[in-house]
Every structure is written in C-alpha cells, then in structure tokens.
Design an enzyme around this catalytic site. Structure first.
Site, mmCIF file in Angstrom:
data_model
loop_
_atom_site.group_PDB
_atom_site.id
_atom_site.type_symbol
_atom_site.label_atom_id
_atom_site.label_comp_id
_atom_site.label_asym_id
_atom_site.label_seq_id
_atom_site.Cartn_x
_atom_site.Cartn_y
_atom_site.Cartn_z
ATOM 1 N N GLU A 22 -4.400 2.523 -2.866
ATOM 2 C CA GLU A 22 -5.555 3.082 -2.202
ATOM 3 C C GLU A 22 -5.394 3.987 -0.985
ATOM 4 O OE1 GLU A 22 -8.111 0.973 0.067
ATOM 5 O OE2 GLU A 22 -6.476 0.605 1.496
ATOM 6 N N ASN A 23 -4.071 4.307 -0.687
ATOM 7 C CA ASN A 23 -3.862 4.914 0.620
ATOM 8 C C ASN A 23 -2.868 6.079 -0.044
ATOM 9 O OD1 ASN A 23 -5.602 3.884 2.644
ATOM 10 N ND2 ASN A 23 -3.777 2.158 2.550
ATOM 11 N N ASP A 71 0.804 -1.226 0.085
ATOM 12 C CA ASP A 71 0.151 0.154 -0.217
ATOM 13 C C ASP A 71 0.793 1.160 0.141
ATOM 14 O OD1 ASP A 71 -1.416 -2.396 0.955
ATOM 15 O OD2 ASP A 71 -3.202 -0.828 1.533
ATOM 16 N N ASN A 85 -10.638 -0.719 0.100
ATOM 17 C CA ASN A 85 -11.851 -0.310 0.789
ATOM 18 C C ASN A 85 -11.831 1.475 0.896
ATOM 19 O OD1 ASN A 85 -9.661 -0.820 2.816
ATOM 20 N ND2 ASN A 85 -11.084 0.129 4.504
ATOM 21 N N HIS A 86 -10.715 2.013 0.626
ATOM 22 C CA HIS A 86 -10.725 3.334 0.740
ATOM 23 C C HIS A 86 -10.557 4.089 -0.759
ATOM 24 C CE1 HIS A 86 -10.139 3.212 4.947
ATOM 25 N NE2 HIS A 86 -8.958 2.973 4.883
ATOM 26 N N HIS A 95 -0.315 -3.043 6.111
ATOM 27 C CA HIS A 95 0.731 -2.204 6.215
ATOM 28 C C HIS A 95 2.072 -2.782 6.808
ATOM 29 C CE1 HIS A 95 -1.407 1.883 4.980
ATOM 30 N NE2 HIS A 95 -2.028 0.670 4.403
ATOM 31 N N HIS A 101 -3.151 -4.276 2.756
ATOM 32 C CA HIS A 101 -3.849 -3.615 3.721
ATOM 33 C C HIS A 101 -3.567 -3.591 5.041
ATOM 34 C CE1 HIS A 101 -7.517 -2.260 5.591
ATOM 35 N NE2 HIS A 101 -7.755 -3.159 6.477
ATOM 36 N N HIS A 128 -7.071 -7.786 -0.553
ATOM 37 C CA HIS A 128 -6.917 -6.649 0.570
ATOM 38 C C HIS A 128 -7.848 -7.098 1.687
ATOM 39 C CE1 HIS A 128 -5.815 -2.437 1.076
ATOM 40 N NE2 HIS A 128 -7.114 -2.278 1.267
#
Length: 259
Positions: free
Chosen positions: A39-40, A8, A67-68, A177, A175, A150
């Site tokens: 996603e982050n 991520d 999810n983000h 990290h 997810h 994820h």
C-alpha cells in the site's frame, strides 16, 4: 508450503530492493510463495497500477494493502481483477476484494484475508466481525489461511490473533513499519508476528526522511514529508505451513540489508 511475507513496501527504494533481490531470496530460502503488503509502494503513500505491475513482475505472487490503497484511482481495476486485495472490512460496495482463494501451480489452495484495524485509524467496519464472516465463507477444503491485519494498536492485533488461533494458519501484522520480536506459534498452531516491518529506506523514520518528522515533533507544525534516501532493507517473516492440517510448523522474522 514455505511462505515469505514482506512488510509494507515503501516507495522506490522498497520496490527496487524487491526487484533486485527477491529472485535470489526465493532460491536461497526455498520459498514457495511470496506475499507482500504494497500500500505504500508509490511515493510512500498509495499504490499505482504501474508500481503493482513492477512488484508482480519481480516475483510477488499476491499483495495485500491498507488504508492508503485508495490514493491512485488507476489501482481500482487491479483490485477488481488481479492478485491485489484491500481490507475486507471496508463498507459493502467498496471496489475490489478483501479476501481470495489463490491456486498457484503445484501448490495447495491458499486463502489470503486482508483486514484493517480501527483503533487509532479510520472507523470502518469491525475487523472481528469481518473475520468471522469470511471464515464461514471459505470452502472447507481450503486448509491454508493467511491473514494480514493492517493495524496500529498491538493490543488489537493480539486480540484478533487469539480469536483466530486454530482457525487460520498464520496472522501477520502490518502498518507500523517496525518489525516486532514476537514471531511465534500460537497454542493451536497459528503462526503470528505483530508487525512485519517494511521494505524501504533503512536510515529513515518509517521510510520517510527524518528531518521533517523531527521538526513536526519539535514545533508541532505541519511539515511536508518525503521518502528517505540511502541504502534499503527488506523485512518480513518466513513461515512453514502444513498443507494437510492447515497449521504452521515454524515462523522466523527475516530481514536483509540491500545496500
């Protein structure tokens, strides 16, 4: 085919590390293709269209998410027309694609599948059923198949991995990290690692400044989180796939401190 899959990407520190170092890493490690979970990448939560352009411009060939991904509305056109995936087990009608076959110049076709777990996460559609459906839809000639799962729970990741062994080339978890120490080849030739870690601030709690997170644990009260500062780290895995058999011959956890 030798692939680098980055964990991520977390905020500006992660994006900067990718932009400054990815070209060098590709050359030194003889990388054919770079995948990443993005996603982050925008402020530590979500991915904007601008940040996606930065990462693709830095040499990331295709990105997955989680999810983000829905935070920034301007990412919708990128999801629907570019090399960016969202989890395939979001309900029917969600924007974008959950899997795709990519054909990069000089390389065999590669199917990339993005799935999201349900344990300790949003109760979306079943990732196990989604994977079964997708594997039926991928053309037979596409032998190389990589999954980004994820998910929060290691048990859920491992269960899906055992179900997929022999039918996909590699499954990498994202997810949480934190890179795990279990990179291995499964009995039927699938490369696996429970979590790839992250690309972001090294001195942090999953990319965020430790102070507010410590206060949340000590007091139980809500806190405003912020991205940590300081030196960065790139984390992920490098794995080699056989284009004729679709199996993996090696996988190694990879990391780089970026200063």
């Amino acid at each position: 085919m030798r692939i680098l899959f980055l964990g991520d990407i977390m905020g500006r520190t992660g994006r900067t590390a990718v932009k400054r170092h990815l070209a060098q890493v590709r050359e030194e490690e003889n990388i054919d293709l770079v995948l990443a979970n993005g996603e982050n990448a925008s402020g530590g939560l979500g991915l904007s269209a601008k940040s996606s352009r930065e990462l693709f411009g830095a040499g990331v060939d295709a990105m997955t998410s989680g999810n983000h991904i829905w935070k920034f509305r301007d990412i919708i056109p990128v999801l629907e027309g570019g090399n960016l995936l969202r989890p395939a087990n979001y309900p029917h009608g969600s924007p974008g694609r959950g899997w795709a076959v990519f054909e990069f110049q000089g390389l065999a076709p590669l199917a990339v599948i993005n799935l999201q777990g349900r344990t300790f996460m949003e109760p979306i559609d079943c990732p196990f059923a989604a994977l079964e459906r997708i594997l039926e839809e991928i053309p037979d000639h596409v032998r190389l198949r990589v999954v980004d799962f994820h998910a929060e729970a290691t048990s859920e990741k491992l269960a899906l991995a055992w179900m997929a062994d022999g039918r996909v080339s590699a499954m990498l978890g994202t997810h949480t990290h934190v890179p795990t120490g279990d990179a291995r080849i499964f009995p039927q030739g699938m490369a696996y690692m429970t979590d790839l870690g992250m690309c972001g601030p090294r001195d942090s709690c999953l990319g965020m400044a430790p102070g507010p997170i410590i206060r949340r644990f000590v007091t139980g009260l809500p806190q405003k989180y912020r991205i940590a500062s300081g030196p960065g780290v790139l984390q992920g895995a490098i794995f080699d796939l056989d284009e004729s058999s679709g199996t993996a011959s090696s996988i190694t956890a990879w990391s780089m401190h970026t200063g």
